[in-house]
Design an enzyme around this catalytic site. Structure first.
Site, mmCIF file in Angstrom:
data_model
loop_
_atom_site.group_PDB
_atom_site.id
_atom_site.type_symbol
_atom_site.label_atom_id
_atom_site.label_comp_id
_atom_site.label_asym_id
_atom_site.label_seq_id
_atom_site.Cartn_x
_atom_site.Cartn_y
_atom_site.Cartn_z
ATOM 1 N N GLU A 70 101.886 52.858 -67.905
ATOM 2 C CA GLU A 70 101.006 53.515 -68.872
ATOM 3 C C GLU A 70 100.235 54.605 -68.126
ATOM 4 O O GLU A 70 99.609 54.321 -67.097
ATOM 5 C CB GLU A 70 100.025 52.517 -69.472
ATOM 6 C CG GLU A 70 100.675 51.417 -70.280
ATOM 7 C CD GLU A 70 99.640 50.434 -70.809
ATOM 8 O OE1 GLU A 70 98.742 50.865 -71.557
ATOM 9 O OE2 GLU A 70 99.729 49.248 -70.443
ATOM 10 N N ARG A 89 103.790 38.915 -60.180
ATOM 11 C CA ARG A 89 103.151 40.162 -59.784
ATOM 12 C C ARG A 89 102.526 40.029 -58.404
ATOM 13 O O ARG A 89 102.279 38.913 -57.915
ATOM 14 C CB ARG A 89 102.089 40.581 -60.820
ATOM 15 C CG ARG A 89 100.887 39.663 -60.863
ATOM 16 C CD ARG A 89 99.967 40.039 -62.021
ATOM 17 N NE ARG A 89 99.504 41.428 -61.909
ATOM 18 C CZ ARG A 89 98.792 42.025 -62.847
ATOM 19 N NH1 ARG A 89 98.474 41.376 -63.962
ATOM 20 N NH2 ARG A 89 98.387 43.262 -62.679
ATOM 21 N N LYS A 138 92.614 48.495 -63.271
ATOM 22 C CA LYS A 138 92.380 49.897 -63.611
ATOM 23 C C LYS A 138 90.993 50.085 -64.219
ATOM 24 O O LYS A 138 90.295 51.065 -63.931
ATOM 25 C CB LYS A 138 93.441 50.389 -64.593
ATOM 26 C CG LYS A 138 94.809 50.599 -63.996
ATOM 27 C CD LYS A 138 95.766 51.136 -65.058
ATOM 28 C CE LYS A 138 97.156 51.335 -64.515
ATOM 29 N NZ LYS A 138 98.085 51.815 -65.556
#
Length: 528
Positions: free
Chosen positions: A98, A325, A335
């Site tokens: 994104e 992850r 973020k």
């Protein structure tokens, strides 16, 4: 404070073992009959044999460290099983970030897996920007993400955008409505949350939305009204008609489209409605003929809705599989939190060297190969990988030792004048480019009457905990045959800074050298 030996199983076992040994060693023998047994005569002690002289072991040069196979994570383990599950002569993967922030160390794993998996199997990998939320996207993020992918050594097969498919996605949304697979909902956020069982789906029973059974023609009309601007943000949603009774939250009638009052950076003001990730992701994978859709385990539950939607609109269904992850502990990777640090001016920018964004690591001087080697060392599995920063730093040092020559650098040099050397003294000192790998070769540094050391390696007043150069103390200069001893120093009267250090070279006299008299080895060596 609790004694760790009481809780740590290894320490406890060692403690018990020691106690048992002490008990056995101190055990008192049982008493025998009152009559004392006669003691046997003591045997004469054997004559002491002279101890053999110690054999001096020949020093073996350091062997170069064996580098980790950069493709090992594709040859074995999770990624090998993924390919075996769906062998393909044409592997197609994608990295779909994104564009709402800068990539961090965690993203390097996704990049290495998706691009590396395709490269290993002679396939291709798309860089697809998931640009379905114009409220959070900026042009600078698109540029930075593309630069970081290339910096890590990968070239996308194509750079695509989810917004490239807005027209096609809209057509499929109408098809889904006509097949009674979606409906327009005008419930509030609170009402939708209650329908899903409240907070975390456990606060109450789940129940269907009152708009769920409206006629498909009515939902189609309302969906087109959403497109044409009838509704404001959060007043209407297109929801997929999945299975509210399913135990998987990703099947609880997820939103497919929502209204956003924001122009898109690529399509301008053409659209007032935008598809959600849950509607867009699997269909874009299908449009691009992705063979292996590799994502993190946070999307494991989404696999069911991923496959459901592809089947519902009758398009090609890629295979999605999930890996754990990468999370680096002791720093910030979110973020949202990184943005707070930047906007709150707690750090200078996204490339502040204290951060673990990829642009910050690049600015710090960490080579991209070290990051990829780190990911490869950790391997790939379905488990979440929580790694301490020190482990990352160790991996970087190991990579540098194997790939770059080692040089000496003085950030704050100060001259050392060796008074007992002639002014024309010149001696070439051979230094290896790598102390572990002779293949790197060597280079020479001239040893003269005046050399330079780092200012931090000298103190005007000596102390017991300081092992480097000080008045009256000897240190070795790296690879120089004999040590030097500081005798005095000069200072700038105005600033008080040391401007020069005087020393003597502790080379034994020629007569002593011929007799083989060893000099006293210094406690430490410093660079120069």
């Amino acid at each position: 404070m609790e004694d760790s030996s009481k809780t740590d199983p290894i320490a406890l076992a060692e403690r018990l073992k020691t106690s048992e040994d002490l008990r056995n060693a101190q055990q008192i023998p049982e008493k025998s009959s009152p009559a004392k047994a006669s003691k046997p005569p003591k045997a004469s002690k054997p004559a002491k044999q002279p101890k053999p002289l110690p054999v001096k072991k020949e020093k073996v040069p350091n062997a170069p460290a064996v580098p980790v196979d950069p493709q090992s994570m594709f040859k074995e383990g999770f990624l090998k099983s993924v390919f075996n599950e769906k062998p393909s002569s044409k592997v197609v993967t994608r990295f779909p970030p994104e564009p709402n922030g800068y990539l961090h160390i965690g993203h390097s794993k996704a990049i290495a897996i998706n691009f590396g998996f395709a490269r290993y199997h002679d396939g291709v990998c798309y860089l697809r920007f998931d640009d379905t939320n114009p409220e959070a996207e900026e042009d600078k993020y698109f540029t930075a993400i593309e630069n970081m992918v290339q910096w890590l050594g990968f070239t996308p097969y194509k750079i695509t955008y989810s917004s490239d498919n807005f027209d096609k996605l809209y057509e499929l949304a109408e098809i889904l409505i006509q097949r009674d697979g979606a409906y327009v909902c005008t419930c509030t956020d609170t009402e939708i949350k209650d329908q899903r069982g409240g907070e975390r789906g456990t606060a109450g029973p789940r129940y269907a939305c009152p708009h769920r059974n409206r006629p498909t023609s009515e939902s189609l009309t309302e969906f087109r009204a959403m497109r044409d601007g009838k509704y404001k943000p959060k007043e209407a949603f297109l929801r997929m008609k999945q299975d509210i009774t399913d135990g998987n939250p990703q099947m609880w009638d997820l939103a497919a489209y929502r209204v956003l009052d924001k122009e898109h950076h690529r399509t301008g003001d053409k659209w007032r409605i935008y598809p959600t990730y849950d509607f867009t992701h699997c269909l874009c994978d299908s449009f691009e003929d992705i063979s292996h859709s590799l994502c993190t385990t946070e999307f494991t539950l989404s696999r069911v809705s991923y496959e459901w939607l592809c089947d519902a609109v009758s398009v090609y269904k890629p295979m999605q599989r999930e890996y754990g992850r990468l999370n680096l502990t002791g720093t910030v990777l979110s973020k949202r939190k990184l943005l707070q640090l930047v906007t709150g001016k707690h750090v200078r920018s996204w490339d502040d060297p204290r951060l673990y964004t990829l642009i910050a690591l690049r600015r710090r001087g960490i080579p991209p190969g070290a990051i990829l080697a780190f990911v490869n060392e950790l391997g790939v599995s379905t488990a979440l990988t929580n790694i301490q920063i020190v482990r990352f730093e160790q991996s970087v040092r190991r990579y540098l030792e194997q790939t770059v020559p080692r040089l000496m650098l003085l950030l704050d040099p100060v001259p050392v004048i060796i008074d007992n050397l002639p002014s024309d003294h010149m001696e070439d000192i051979e230094l290896p480019f790598s102390p572990k790998d002779p293949a790197f070769g060597t280079h020479t540094v001239p040893f003269t009457k005046t050399v330079f050391i780092d200012r931090s390696d000298f103190r005007e007043v000596d102390s017991k905990d300081f092992f480097r150069l000080a008045p009256g103390k000897s240190v070795g200069l790296l690879k120089v045959p004999f040590p030097i001893t500081a005798t005095s120093f000069e200072k700038d009267e105005a600033s008080g800074a040391v401007t020069a250090i005087h020393a003597t070279y502790e080379k034994p006299p020629a007569a002593a050298a011929e007799e083989g008299t060893a000099f006293k080895k210094p406690k430490t060596y410093i660079q120069w």
